[in-house]
Scaffold this motif. Sequence first.
Motif, short mmCIF file in Angstrom:
data_model
loop_
_atom_site.label_atom_id
_atom_site.label_comp_id
_atom_site.label_asym_id
_atom_site.label_seq_id
_atom_site.Cartn_x
_atom_site.Cartn_y
_atom_site.Cartn_z
N TRP A 1 0.86 -1.18 0.00
CA TRP A 1 0.00 0.00 0.00
C TRP A 1 0.90 1.23 0.00
CZ3 TRP A 1 -5.12 -0.08 -0.74
CH2 TRP A 1 -5.81 -1.28 -0.52
N TYR A 2 0.57 2.15 -0.89
CA TYR A 2 1.20 3.46 -0.94
C TYR A 2 0.11 4.49 -0.69
CZ TYR A 2 5.45 1.53 -3.12
OH TYR A 2 6.61 0.83 -3.38
N ARG A 3 0.53 5.69 -0.35
CA ARG A 3 -0.44 6.77 -0.22
C ARG A 3 0.17 8.06 -0.77
NH1 ARG A 3 -0.53 7.39 6.38
NH2 ARG A 3 1.51 8.41 6.62
N ARG B 1 4.05 10.31 -3.67
CA ARG B 1 3.52 9.03 -3.23
C ARG B 1 4.58 8.35 -2.35
NH1 ARG B 1 0.61 5.26 -7.65
NH2 ARG B 1 -0.32 7.32 -8.00
N GLU B 2 4.12 7.76 -1.24
CA GLU B 2 5.06 7.13 -0.33
C GLU B 2 4.59 5.73 0.05
OE1 GLU B 2 5.27 9.13 3.44
OE2 GLU B 2 3.10 9.08 3.77
N LEU B 3 5.54 4.86 0.36
CA LEU B 3 5.22 3.51 0.79
C LEU B 3 4.66 3.55 2.21
CD1 LEU B 3 5.38 0.40 0.40
CD2 LEU B 3 7.66 0.54 1.42
N VAL B 4 3.55 2.87 2.41
CA VAL B 4 2.95 2.76 3.73
C VAL B 4 3.31 1.41 4.36
CG1 VAL B 4 0.78 2.67 5.02
CG2 VAL B 4 1.03 4.26 3.10
N ALA B 5 3.08 0.33 3.62
CA ALA B 5 3.36 -1.01 4.13
C ALA B 5 3.50 -1.97 2.96
CB ALA B 5 2.26 -1.47 5.07
N ASP C 1 5.62 -12.50 -0.51
CA ASP C 1 4.99 -13.80 -0.66
C ASP C 1 5.22 -14.65 0.57
OD1 ASP C 1 5.43 -16.70 -2.74
OD2 ASP C 1 3.58 -15.80 -2.03
N GLY C 2 6.36 -14.43 1.20
CA GLY C 2 6.69 -15.16 2.41
C GLY C 2 6.20 -14.51 3.67
N ILE C 3 5.31 -13.57 3.57
CA ILE C 3 4.64 -12.81 4.63
C ILE C 3 5.57 -11.94 5.45
CG2 ILE C 3 2.72 -14.45 4.73
CD1 ILE C 3 3.71 -15.36 7.44
N SER C 4 6.77 -11.68 4.96
CA SER C 4 7.61 -10.68 5.60
C SER C 4 6.99 -9.30 5.35
CB SER C 4 9.01 -10.73 5.00
OG SER C 4 9.81 -9.68 5.47
N THR C 5 7.01 -8.45 6.39
CA THR C 5 6.39 -7.14 6.26
C THR C 5 7.36 -6.03 6.60
OG1 THR C 5 5.60 -7.21 8.56
CG2 THR C 5 4.11 -8.06 6.87
N ASN C 6 7.07 -4.85 6.05
CA ASN C 6 7.76 -3.65 6.50
C ASN C 6 6.81 -2.47 6.41
OD1 ASN C 6 8.66 -4.07 3.51
ND2 ASN C 6 8.93 -1.89 3.87
N TYR C 7 7.03 -1.49 7.28
CA TYR C 7 6.13 -0.35 7.43
C TYR C 7 6.90 0.96 7.42
CZ TYR C 7 2.79 -3.84 9.16
OH TYR C 7 1.95 -4.92 9.28
N LYS D 1 3.97 2.61 12.00
CA LYS D 1 4.32 1.45 12.82
C LYS D 1 3.54 1.46 14.13
CE LYS D 1 8.99 0.57 11.10
NZ LYS D 1 10.45 0.63 11.40
N GLY D 2 2.99 0.30 14.49
CA GLY D 2 2.20 0.19 15.70
C GLY D 2 0.75 0.57 15.54
N ARG D 3 0.39 1.18 14.40
CA ARG D 3 -1.01 1.58 14.17
C ARG D 3 -1.63 0.82 13.00
NH1 ARG D 3 -2.11 6.60 12.53
NH2 ARG D 3 -0.11 6.92 11.50
N PHE D 4 -0.83 0.54 11.98
CA PHE D 4 -1.33 -0.14 10.78
C PHE D 4 -0.80 -1.56 10.73
CE2 PHE D 4 -1.84 3.81 7.79
CZ PHE D 4 -2.58 4.45 8.78
#
Length: 119
Positions: free
Chosen positions: A36-38, A45-49, A53-59, A64-67
């Motif tokens: 997701w970008y916003r 436009r900036e990266l949100v989260a 495929d391996g369910i690794s995430t970054n925010y 962080k802590g809210r989304f």
Amino acid sequence: QVQLVESGGGLVQAGGSLRLSCAASGTFDDINAMAWYRQAPGKQRELVAKITDGISTNYADSVKGRFTISRDNAKNTVYLQMNSLKPEDTGVYYCNADVQRASLRIIYWGQGTQVTVSS
């Protein structure tokens, strides 16, 4: 061709919650990552989260802590649960998919969904 259909945007008061969804359809072999970008008015436009495929995430640090980003691989759908929303979270939220088609990796974008947080 791949289509990304977003839903779940809207108007909410500060402190409230929204859940965005993005479903991918079309012809592809795999989805390597979804994100997701916003874009706020007058800003880039900036990266949100992002979730791989391996369910690794970054925010983004600001969320962080809210989304929370999650993914249902069986439905080719990505979600963004947004809690404790702030006015500065206002913007158009775009779904992004890194799609594998044979040896090609192709990036697709959704049409965007508006999120407005009132103070």
